[in-house]
Design a protein around this motif. Structure first.
Motif: not given
Length: 286
Positions: A241-254
Motif C-alpha cells: 500500500l504505497p502512499k503518495s498524493t503526487r501523480e508522478d510518484r503514484l505511477v513510479a511506485n507501481a
C-alpha cells in the motif's frame, strides 16, 4: 521498466477464493480535495485498489471519486473492477454499535458495498475484539462487506481469533512491514492460517531512503529507493500500500515490473530489520 499498469493489474489470491490488487493506494492522512485528486489520478494511472478507514475521514471523498471515474470510464469499468477497503474505528463489546458503524461506512462511501473491511486494531480487549468480529461476520453474510480482515494484529490476537472458530476467517492482516521492520513472527502466524499480509508504510515513510544498502541496490537495479522497497514487498507476496498524493510518484511506485531482486539481495534487505515503527504499533495490545 515495464509500464506501471502491468503491475497494477496483478492480483493476490486469498484463502476464500477471491482476490485483490497486489498494489493499492494507501489513503492515510489524506483529506478533502487531496483525497479526491489522489484517487482520480491513481485510477487514471491504473490503480484498482484503495485503502481507507473510518479514522481517515475520507470514505466519502474516496467513494465519490471512484463513482465519478466509473461513470466516465472509456473502458466500461464497473464497480466490481475497483477494490475498496475501510476499517472499524474502535472495537466495542456492543455488537449493535459495531454493526451500525459498518453500515455507516457503507452508506458514507456510497459504493453499494465495501470489498474488504478490517478491524483497525486489537485495542479494546478480548471481548471487544471477538464481539466486533461477530458483527463483521454478519456484515459479510448480509452482503454489506465482501471480505473481512484485521489490522495491526499481533501473534496472540491472530491465535485468539482463530481459536474462537470464526464463521468467517480473516483474509488479511494489515501491518507495517518493510525491510526495516520485517515482522517475521506475525507473518509466520498469518501464513499458518492462510492469512495474506497487507503491508502498510511499505516505503517506511521515506525514513530510510538514504540507507547505504538501499542506495546501493537502487543503483544496481536502476530504480528509485521507493521502487526497490515496493518490489521487496511484492517478492515476499504481500499486498502493498504505497502512499503518495503526487501523480508522478503514484505511477513510479507501481512501475516495478521490469526488474527482479535476486535472492541474495532480498536476504540483504531482510537483514536491515531494526523494528522501525514509523507511526504506531498496537500488535502487543492486551
Amino acid at each position: 521498466m515495464a509500464e506501471a499498469s502491468e503491475m497494477l493489474s496483478r492480483r493476490v489470491k486469498l484463502a476464500n477464493g477471491l482476490s485483490m490488487p497486489q498494489i493499492q493506494l494507501g489513503l492515510y492522512m489524506m483529506s478533502g480535495g487531496e483525497t479526491t485528486r489522489a484517487v482520480r489520478s491513481a485510477l487514471a494511472a491504473g490503480y484498482r485498489g484503495f485503502d481507507s478507514a473510518q479514522w481517515y475521514n475520507n470514505e466519502r471523498e474516496s467513494g465519490a471519486a471512484i463513482l465519478d471515474f466509473l461513470s466516465r470510464s472509456p473502458n466500461g469499468l464497473t464497480r466490481e473492477d475497483v477494490h475498496f477497503t475501510s476499517k472499524l474505528r474502535t472495537n466495542s463489546t456492543s455488537y449493535d454499535t459495531v454493526r451500525a458503524s459498518i453500515r455507516k461506512s457503507v452508506d458514507t462511501c456510497k459504493l453499494g458495498y465495501i470489498d474488504l473491511f478490517l478491524l483497525h486494531s486489537p485495542y479494546g480487549g478480548r471481548e471487544a475484539r471477538l464481539t466486533s468480529w461477530r458483527a463483521l461476520e454478519d456484515a459479510v453474510k448480509d452482503g454489506e462487506v465482501k471480505m473481512a480482515g484485521v489490522s495491526n494484529y499481533g501473534v496472540k490476537h491472530i491465535e485468539e481469533l482463530m481459536a474462537s472458530n470464526p464463521r468467517v476467517t480473516p483474509v488479511v492482516n494489515q501491518i507495517e512491514v518493510h525491510p526495516f521492520n520485517t515482522q517475521t513472527a506475525i507473518r509466520e502466524a498469518c501464513e499458518k492460517h492462510g492469512i495474506v499480509i497487507e503491508a502498510y508504510a511499505p516505503l517506511a515513510r521515506a525514513m530510510r531512503f538514504k540507507n547505504p544498502t538501499v542506495v546501493k541496490l537502487a543503483k544496481k537495479y536502476a530504480c528509485s529507493p521507493a521502487q526497490l522497497m515496493v518490489r521487496w514487498s511484492i517478492q515476499h507476496g504481500f499486498v502493498t500500500l504505497p502512499k503518495s498524493t503526487r501523480e508522478d510518484r503514484l505511477v513510479a511506485n507501481a512501475n516495478v515490473g521490469g526488474f527482479e531482486i535476486s535472492e541474495e539481495d532480498m536476504q540483504a534487505m531482510d537483514g536491515l530489520d531494526e523494528q522501525l515503527v514509523t507511526d504506531w504499533d498496537p500488535t502487543d495490545a492486551p
